[in-house]
Design a protein around this motif. Structure first.
Motif, short mmCIF file in Angstrom:
data_model
loop_
_atom_site.label_atom_id
_atom_site.label_comp_id
_atom_site.label_asym_id
_atom_site.label_seq_id
_atom_site.Cartn_x
_atom_site.Cartn_y
_atom_site.Cartn_z
N LYS A 163 0.85 -1.32 0.19
CA LYS A 163 0.15 0.25 -0.27
C LYS A 163 0.45 1.27 -0.14
CE LYS A 163 -3.86 -2.26 2.24
NZ LYS A 163 -4.35 -2.81 3.88
N LYS A 164 1.98 1.19 0.29
CA LYS A 164 2.96 2.64 0.36
C LYS A 164 3.64 2.51 0.18
CE LYS A 164 4.67 3.83 4.29
NZ LYS A 164 3.93 5.22 4.22
N GLN A 165 3.65 1.83 -1.74
CA GLN A 165 4.13 1.62 -2.28
C GLN A 165 3.35 2.05 -4.27
OE1 GLN A 165 5.77 -2.45 -1.54
NE2 GLN A 165 7.97 -1.63 -2.28
N PRO A 166 3.09 3.49 -4.25
CA PRO A 166 2.05 2.87 -5.24
C PRO A 166 2.76 3.20 -7.04
CG PRO A 166 2.90 5.73 -4.10
CD PRO A 166 3.44 3.90 -3.50
N ASP A 167 2.15 2.47 -7.71
CA ASP A 167 2.97 2.24 -8.91
C ASP A 167 3.21 4.02 -9.57
OD1 ASP A 167 2.59 -0.65 -8.25
OD2 ASP A 167 2.54 -0.64 -10.10
N LEU A 168 4.08 3.25 -10.71
CA LEU A 168 4.56 4.79 -11.02
C LEU A 168 4.17 4.78 -12.75
CD1 LEU A 168 8.00 5.33 -10.95
CD2 LEU A 168 6.46 7.08 -10.75
N ASN A 169 3.00 5.89 -13.11
CA ASN A 169 2.06 6.01 -14.75
C ASN A 169 3.21 6.21 -15.33
OD1 ASN A 169 0.53 6.20 -16.67
ND2 ASN A 169 -0.06 8.26 -15.97
N TRP A 170 3.94 4.93 -16.52
CA TRP A 170 4.77 4.80 -17.38
C TRP A 170 4.09 5.27 -18.54
CZ3 TRP A 170 9.31 3.17 -18.57
CH2 TRP A 170 10.68 2.59 -17.48
N GLU A 171 2.91 5.69 -18.61
CA GLU A 171 2.47 5.84 -19.73
C GLU A 171 2.38 7.35 -20.05
OE1 GLU A 171 0.42 4.23 -21.84
OE2 GLU A 171 -0.10 2.06 -20.78
N ASN A 172 2.74 8.38 -18.95
CA ASN A 172 3.21 9.76 -19.24
C ASN A 172 4.63 9.76 -19.83
OD1 ASN A 172 3.28 11.94 -18.62
ND2 ASN A 172 3.00 11.98 -16.65
N PRO A 173 4.69 10.54 -20.44
CA PRO A 173 6.33 10.73 -20.74
C PRO A 173 7.02 11.59 -20.29
CG PRO A 173 4.55 11.89 -22.81
CD PRO A 173 4.01 10.97 -21.51
N LEU A 175 7.06 11.54 -16.83
CA LEU A 175 7.56 10.83 -15.80
C LEU A 175 9.06 9.94 -16.18
CD1 LEU A 175 7.24 7.43 -14.93
CD2 LEU A 175 7.50 9.30 -13.16
N ARG A 176 8.52 9.42 -17.34
CA ARG A 176 10.00 8.40 -17.85
C ARG A 176 11.37 9.44 -18.40
NH1 ARG A 176 5.45 7.21 -21.63
NH2 ARG A 176 7.15 7.92 -23.28
N GLU A 177 10.74 10.77 -18.65
CA GLU A 177 12.32 11.69 -18.63
C GLU A 177 12.84 11.71 -17.27
OE1 GLU A 177 11.11 15.02 -20.59
OE2 GLU A 177 9.95 14.29 -22.38
N ARG A 178 12.13 12.11 -16.27
CA ARG A 178 12.52 12.22 -14.65
C ARG A 178 12.97 11.06 -14.54
NH1 ARG A 178 10.23 16.17 -12.49
NH2 ARG A 178 11.44 15.93 -10.61
N LEU A 179 12.96 9.73 -14.76
CA LEU A 179 13.38 8.58 -14.58
C LEU A 179 14.23 8.43 -15.25
CD1 LEU A 179 10.22 6.19 -14.36
CD2 LEU A 179 11.69 6.90 -12.31
N TYR A 180 14.67 8.81 -16.70
CA TYR A 180 15.93 8.10 -17.75
C TYR A 180 16.68 9.38 -16.94
CZ TYR A 180 12.63 6.54 -20.31
OH TYR A 180 11.16 5.63 -20.87
#
Length: 563
Positions: A163-173, A175-180
């Motif tokens: 419950k304390k591990q919300p999934d990231l929304n990889w459909e959001n470009p 968000l992906r840029e920040r991860l990269y």
């Protein structure tokens, strides 16, 4: 396949919370790892995989990250990590970190901003759905619904795990840029690469439809709709292109459930990762990796078939990561050897059997000592979220408290997470104070001090085995050679490693009895043995109880493994 630098590595996995406590607060830390580098160098390993050391509330022991660019205070500082990387480099040991990008902690700044304002751009960094009830009946990996209500709003957020591990929304470009950006930032610090956690969960079935219930709770496993979904390749290709391809790094994906006929996309010449872990043989004792109470009876023939099916499939397309233990698995001696878990020759044979497979061998901390499972008397003694969930799910499915506790003792992830036993003293020399998690044994009979330098110990066996693979006269065949199974008796696992120039036959007897095997070649010489020379009687090979044996054949094999 084209030879790569990382194919010659031997990896040692460290669970930092349990390796060594340098400041005596009951929790292992980065300086503790640095202080024990000589132990690891002596063993012969060439790379460390360190489980998450990022800032985290530790609800799932670091796999719930609240700041990707900060070190958790209990583990030390960024300077401590940089010192570890530098000291390891002096010993020619590389560092691989965990990369957790399917989800964050609910305490991450992004999620906190998403909760504070539903119109914030960070709201779309996660998966939210409006409504008066859970959007569907999917069950999280750690039990219960994947949906958690947002306080004060008619809205739910998605979590495949806790419950304390919300999934990231990889459909959001965005968000992906920040991860990269974050991934490249770490690679520029000088690490060798990443073990990538739960990466096949990043793509979901966006229809969010109910699935057929598969448990007494009326829910359905989310893995059916939130793992290995169509379209995931677009995300994984982009991840590789924007990060890994820009660095000469190694990537090892935790990718359960990938069909063998899709392996080329994952580990082929243009694959997303250097290699993946295959869990099919690791979970041969249970019907599902997420349901420990569905026990399966198995034998060595079953294990042999699963391992060789995995090896042949992986060999067809690329490289694999070979393991018998990790932080999510029970101790291998207990799981695979069962009533023979205390037999040192059996422990050695188990180690040798997987170590000489084709691929990169991973050793989990304590495996080189032959550590075994614990036996807890109460569910209150467990720390692992998954263990606690499995206990209560077992009760819900109709099992007794005694049966539920037995299931959890057999499969608990805490089995591998107990503090490392350095000495036979209270708390095993891990710390001078009570550790964060109870020891397997408070005054451990199995410990490093007793084994290092002692002829015949499991540790010295691993040390010799590593040296033989890495530096011996047959290292090229044992590392780069192909593999194919050899027909054997029901309690023997056997395979052939070969190049055009060389053939090595590998035999492993998992029995207390001798085993007489057919020899593929009548003339072969012993090049390595757990004990004793090969006993060859004409066209027959006689294996001693729990003997591991490598024989060199007269000729090399061709690409089809034929003489």
């Amino acid at each position: 396949m084209k030879e790569q630098w990382w194919q010659e590595e031997v990896v040692y996995q460290i669970y930092p919370k349990s390796f060594y406590d340098s400041n005596q607060d009951g929790i292992g830390d980065l300086r503790g790892i640095t202080e024990k580098l000589d132990y690891l160098e002596n063993l012969g390993i060439t790379m460390l995989w360190i489980c998450p050391i990022y800032q985290s509330p530790m609800d799932d022991n670091g796999y719930d990250i609240s700041d990707y660019r900060a070190v958790a205070k209990e583990f030390g500082t960024m300077e401590d990590l940089e010192e570890l990387i530098g000291e390891a480099r002096k010993r020619r040991i590389k560092i691989m970190l965990d990369l957790v990008i399917n989800h964050t902690s609910d305490e991450h700044e992004w999620f906190q901003k998403a909760l504070a304002d539903s119109n914030s751009p960070y709201h779309d960094f996660y998966i939210f759905r409006e409504g008066d009830r859970e959007p569907n009946n999917w069950r999280s990996v750690f039990g219960g619904s994947v949906w958690e209500k947002v306080p004060g709003r008619k809205e739910y957020y998605f979590h495949a795990f806790g419950k304390k591990q919300p999934d990231l929304n990889w459909e959001n470009p965005k968000l992906r840029e920040r991860l990269y950006e974050m991934v490249n930032w770490w690679l520029e610090k000088g690490i060798a690469g990443f073990r990538i956690d739960a990466i096949t969960f990043v793509k979901k079935d966006l229809s969010w439809k109910d699935r057929h219930p598969d448990g007494a709770d009326g829910l359905a496993k989310c893995t059916k709709a939130a793992r290995n979904q169509p379209g995931i390749g677009t995300f994984l290709h982009e991840l590789k292109e924007h990060t890994f391809d820009r660095h000469e790094c190694v990537t090892v994906a935790e990718a359960p459930g990938v069909p063998y006929d899709e392996l080329e996309e994952f580990i082929g010449e243009q694959g997303y990762f250097s290699m993946i872990f295959d869990f099919r043989y690791a979970d041969l004792d249970i019907a599902s990796g997420s349901e420990w109470f569905k026990r399966i009876d198995w034998n060595i023939r079953d294990l042999n078939e699963k391992i060789m099916a995995s090896q042949m499939a992986l060999q067809k397309y690329g490289w694999c990561a070979n393991f018998i233990e990790n932080h999510d698995q029970p101790r291998a001696a207990t799981k695979y050897l069962r009533e023979d878990e205390t037999d040192q020759e059996a422990v050695k044979t188990l180690g040798a059997m997987y170590f000489f497979l084709r691929g990169m061998p991973f050793i989990y901390q304590g495996q080189e000592l032959g550590m075994r499972n614990f036996k807890r008397e109460s569910i209150a003694e467990f720390n692992d979220l998954s263990s606690i969930d499995q206990y209560y799910r077992s009760l819900e499915e109709g099992y007794s408290e005694e049966e539920a506790l037995e299931f959890v003792n057999l499969r608990s992830r805490d089995n591998a997470r107990t503090p490392f036993p350095w000495k036979k003293e209270q708390f095993g020399g891990f710390s001078s104070v009570k550790p964060w998690l109870g020891m397997s044994e408070e005054y451990p009979a199995i410990n490093a001090e007793e084994q290092v330098g002692r002829e015949g110990s499991v540790y010295e066996f691993y040390r010799s085995m590593i040296s033989f693979r890495q530096k011996g006269p047959y290292h090229h065949c044992l590392i780069y050679g192909n593999i194919k199974p050899i027909a054997s008796n029901e309690n023997v696992i056997a395979y052939q490693r070969y190049t055009q120039e060389e053939t090595i036959y590998c035999w492993f007897n998992f029995s207390r009895e001798e085993s007489v095997e057919d020899m593929p070649q009548q003339e072969a010489e012993t090049i390595w043995s757990s004990y004793g020379e090969a006993e060859i009687r004409g066209a027959k090979l006689v294996l001693k109880p729990y003997q591991s044996l490598l024989l060199r054949g007269r000729t090399g094999g061709n690409d089809n493994g034929e003489e």
